[in-house]
Design a protein around this motif. Structure first.
Motif, PDB file in Angstrom:
ATOM      1  N   VAL A   7       0.843  -1.187   0.000  1.00  0.00           N
ATOM      2  CA  VAL A   7       0.000   0.000   0.000  1.00  0.00           C
ATOM      3  C   VAL A   7       0.878   1.236   0.000  1.00  0.00           C
ATOM      4  O   VAL A   7       1.903   1.291   0.695  1.00  0.00           O
ATOM      5  CB  VAL A   7      -0.916   0.013   1.236  1.00  0.00           C
ATOM      6  CG1 VAL A   7      -1.668   1.328   1.349  1.00  0.00           C
ATOM      7  CG2 VAL A   7      -1.898  -1.159   1.179  1.00  0.00           C
ATOM      8  N   VAL A  49      -6.073  -2.303  -1.416  1.00  0.00           N
ATOM      9  CA  VAL A  49      -6.725  -1.878  -0.179  1.00  0.00           C
ATOM     10  C   VAL A  49      -8.083  -2.549  -0.053  1.00  0.00           C
ATOM     11  O   VAL A  49      -8.924  -2.426  -0.932  1.00  0.00           O
ATOM     12  CB  VAL A  49      -6.884  -0.348  -0.133  1.00  0.00           C
ATOM     13  CG1 VAL A  49      -7.645   0.063   1.117  1.00  0.00           C
ATOM     14  CG2 VAL A  49      -5.519   0.329  -0.184  1.00  0.00           C
ATOM     15  N   ALA A  69      -5.004  -4.742   3.743  1.00  0.00           N
ATOM     16  CA  ALA A  69      -4.735  -5.009   2.334  1.00  0.00           C
ATOM     17  C   ALA A  69      -4.179  -6.415   2.188  1.00  0.00           C
ATOM     18  O   ALA A  69      -3.273  -6.795   2.933  1.00  0.00           O
ATOM     19  CB  ALA A  69      -3.732  -4.000   1.779  1.00  0.00           C
TER      20      ALA A  69
END
Length: 119
Positions: free
Chosen positions: A2, A28, A101
């Protein structure tokens, strides 16, 4: 992986406005709580605003009534609307997010965006 990408900083005169964005890019699944921090030269990093996943917001006394934090969960993006800016608001602004995530929950920092308020 991320990445938090901040944008919207710049140079503005006192009394002006800016809107910062913090976009969580990558796989995500859930963007949980997000905080906006700032760090002025020679000072420690301070929390100015935070918003939970259910949109509950909190603000530092120094910016209360002038800044508003909001979020767009569909875009995995959090915003900081800054009005009536003052020279004392000059700092690098960072977002910090709690993210799930790829089945893993972790926290991330953005790279920072400079806000400069001239008097």
């Amino acid at each position: 992986q991320v990445q938090l990408v901040e944008s919207g900083g710049g140079l503005v005169q006192a009394g002006g406005s800016l809107r910062l964005s913090c976009a969580a890019n990558g796989r995500v699944s859930i963007l949980h709580a997000v905080g906006w921090y700032r760090q002025a030269p020679g000072k420690t990093r301070e929390l100015v605003a935070a918003i939970t996943g259910t949109r509950s917001a909190n603000y530092a006394d120094s910016i209360k009534g002038r800044f508003t934090v909001s979020r767009d969960n569909a875009k995995s993006t959090v915003y900081l609307q800054m009005n009536r800016l003052e020279p004392e608001d000059t700092a690098v602004y960072y977002c910090h997010a709690d993210v799930t995530a790829g089945g893993t929950r972790d926290d991330y920092w953005g790279q920072g965006t400079q806000v400069t308020v001239s008097s």
